[in-house]
Enzyme design. Structure first.
Site, PDB file in Angstrom:
ATOM      1  N   GLU A  96       9.895   8.620 -16.323  1.00  0.00           N
ATOM      2  CA  GLU A  96       8.549   9.048 -16.815  1.00  0.00           C
ATOM      3  C   GLU A  96       8.256   8.684 -18.095  1.00  0.00           C
ATOM      4  OE1 GLU A  96       7.750  13.013 -14.529  1.00  0.00           O
ATOM      5  OE2 GLU A  96       9.822  13.086 -15.555  1.00  0.00           O
ATOM      6  N   LYS A 155      16.270  21.670 -10.154  1.00  0.00           N
ATOM      7  CA  LYS A 155      15.558  20.581 -10.549  1.00  0.00           C
ATOM      8  C   LYS A 155      16.396  19.631 -11.337  1.00  0.00           C
ATOM      9  CE  LYS A 155      11.399  19.843 -10.722  1.00  0.00           C
ATOM     10  NZ  LYS A 155      10.445  20.145 -10.879  1.00  0.00           N
ATOM     11  N   SER A 158      15.193  21.637 -15.404  1.00  0.00           N
ATOM     12  CA  SER A 158      13.853  22.598 -15.740  1.00  0.00           C
ATOM     13  C   SER A 158      14.346  24.072 -16.256  1.00  0.00           C
ATOM     14  CB  SER A 158      13.377  22.894 -14.584  1.00  0.00           C
ATOM     15  OG  SER A 158      12.439  24.019 -14.294  1.00  0.00           O
ATOM     16  N   HIS A 163       0.767  -1.199  -0.177  1.00  0.00           N
ATOM     17  CA  HIS A 163       0.034  -0.133  -0.080  1.00  0.00           C
ATOM     18  C   HIS A 163       0.850   1.231   0.029  1.00  0.00           C
ATOM     19  CE1 HIS A 163      -3.378  -2.455   1.085  1.00  0.00           C
ATOM     20  NE2 HIS A 163      -2.389  -3.080   1.945  1.00  0.00           N
TER      21      HIS A 163
END
Ligand code: ARG
Length: 477
Positions: free
Chosen positions: A308, A301, A295, A174
């Site tokens: 992804e 970043k 970024s 979970h």
């Protein structure tokens, strides 16, 4: 708008076109430009040229062997086809949309090179069994490429497992801390998944390796062809047994797509873990800069873009599988032109999977776990609570359900005190269950917890090492 104007102009211009070379006999007019636009597949099916040419060469030599055409004619055809193969490879071939597909482009060029003899190639054959053959051979090649990439990926995961032997990390259910496990154990879970992917591809390849050539249009042929010969020469185990099925079956592509979708789902799940683990909140791993991007506005970043994208690309493959299934489900036997739409889905899925496998390999090869963070995280979240309950079962002789309840109460105390289980005083635990003694601390340590889970397939490093050794042997074969 521009596109429809363009189509309309073509429409006007083709009104006077000659009818198609291949079936002109029955036709008075050429196709409407819109017909050409919707009908032509050469823009994408030219990817089948190698398989198409190889299949034709073997077909021609079979025709000669059977005395259906002359040996000299077959030689002329085969040489002409080799020349075409070279032209395509050198980018010197002019593909023509008016010739519809790769099959007719190749045949038309062959007749330019060797003249009328080219017309004999299509004896005892139809584009229906021709395309079934080409596509099957193409898919078979992709399965072989995916197999190579998967084996490489398994080796990379095995290497990660070996490199950080014994490194502790939290195991989750979970997405909540559950029990301590090891990094190697986690890596080996993916080895199992990729191993099943390998098996699925192998299994699909075995089942699809039957040669449809000779099914002809749908009913077979009256020419004395030798299907065993063509099948063998083209690397198949046997010819397909039913000519109707030969031309209408696309299970091989579907099995490739479904195996690919499952494999991509595995890649996507690990990608998801990498996205979570590389966040500053988790900081479990460091993804190499080579597989990240920055970024344009936030200088701090470092984004896990490759992970992804692999996660997202699995959805394309799912889409291809569903599109293909949907395209097939309403088709009566045998061939319908709908089936021309089968290729792009598979081309895209194969490209996507191969790229995803390679990118995942590159990323994992360069992946480094942050050991300190992982070990610290492992001791958080009362991850040894099950060990405490198990200790009670083994030492105090209470049923597991009762042990579970006692442990729950001890966890509550630790929670209110803001400490871990191992930091609780013996007296505090004895207040819940007075049979608990000093020995309890041995199981509250993370390391002992992990070492004690030595059931087959469990997380203890001793067990995991056995699995690594087994897989190394298996993969080197
Ligand atoms: N381009 C066609 C396809 O990909 C080849 C087969 C055409 N057969 C036919 N009967 N029109 O499916």
């Amino acid at each position: 708008n521009l596109i429809s104007l363009n189509l309309y102009m073509k429409h006007v211009m083709t009104e006077k076109n000659k009818s198609n070379k291949m079936w002109g006999g029955r036709f008075n007019a050429g196709p409407d430009a819109l017909m050409e636009e919707i009908n032509a597949s050469v823009d994408f099916d030219k990817r089948l040229y190698k398989q198409d040419i190889e299949g034709s060469q073997v077909h021609a030599s079979m025709l000669a062997k059977q005395g259906i055409i002359d040996k000299k004619e077959a030689d002329l055809i085969c040489d002409g086809l080799s020349k075409i193969s070279l032209e395509i490879e050198m980018d010197e071939f002019t593909f023509s949309k008016s010739l519809e597909d790769i099959h007719m482009n190749v045949e038309a060029r062959l007749s330019e090179i060797i003249g009328d003899v080219a017309g004999k190639l299509h004896t005892a054959r139809s584009r229906n069994d021709q395309v079934a053959l080409d596509f099957r051979m193409w898919v078979r090649d992709q399965i072989d490429l995916c197999t190579i990439e998967l084996r490489k990926l398994i080796e990379i995961f095995l290497n990660q497992a070996e490199l950080y032997d014994g490194l502790l990390m939290p195991g989750f259910t979970h997405m909540q801390t559950a029990q301590p496990v090891t990094w190697s154990h986690h890596m080996m879970a993916y080895v199992e998944m990729f191993g099943r992917d390998l098996d699925r591809f192998k299994d699909a390849r075995l089942r699809m390796n039957e040669c449809p050539l000779g099914g002809a249009a749908l009913a077979g042929t009256s020419f004395p062809i030798d299907r065993d010969y063509t099948s063998k020469k083209l690397g198949f185990d046997r010819p397909t047994a039913n000519s109707l099925d030969s031309t209408s079956d696309r299970d091989f592509a579907l099995e490739f797509l479904s195996s690919s979708a499952i494999c991509a789902m595995h890649l996507s799940r690990f990608s998801e873990e990498l996205v979570i683990w590389s966040s500053s909140q988790f900081n479990f791993v460091n993804i190499s800069e080579k597989f990240s991007s920055g970024s344009s506005i936030m200088p701090q970043k470092k984004n896990p873009d490759a992970a992804e994208l692999i996660r997202a690309k699995s959805s394309r493959i799912n889409g291809s599988l569903v599109a293909f299934l949907t395209m097939m489900k309403g088709l009566p036997l045998t061939y319908s032109k709908d089936m021309q739409e089968d290729k792009e889905q598979v081309f895209d899925a194969a490209d996507t999977l191969l790229l995803s496998l390679a990118a995942m390999g590159g990323m994992v090869r360069e992946l480094t776990p942050n050991k300190d963070v992982l070990e610290k995280a492992t001791s958080k979240g009362f991850s040894t609570a099950t060990d405490l309950a198990d200790w009670l079962v083994k030492n105090v002789n209470v049923p597991f359900r009762k042990a579970h309840k006692i442990t729950g109460e001890i966890v509550k105390i630790a929670e209110t005190q803001g400490c871990e289980l191992k930091d609780l005083k013996l007296k505090e635990m004895q207040r819940v269950c007075n049979e608990i003694n000093n020995d309890i601390y041995t199981v509250l340590s993370i390391k002992n917890s992990v070492n004690s889970r030595d059931s087959y397939g469990g997380t203890s490093p001793k067990e995991v090492r056995k699995q690594i050794a087994m897989w190394k042997k298996k993969i080197s074969k």
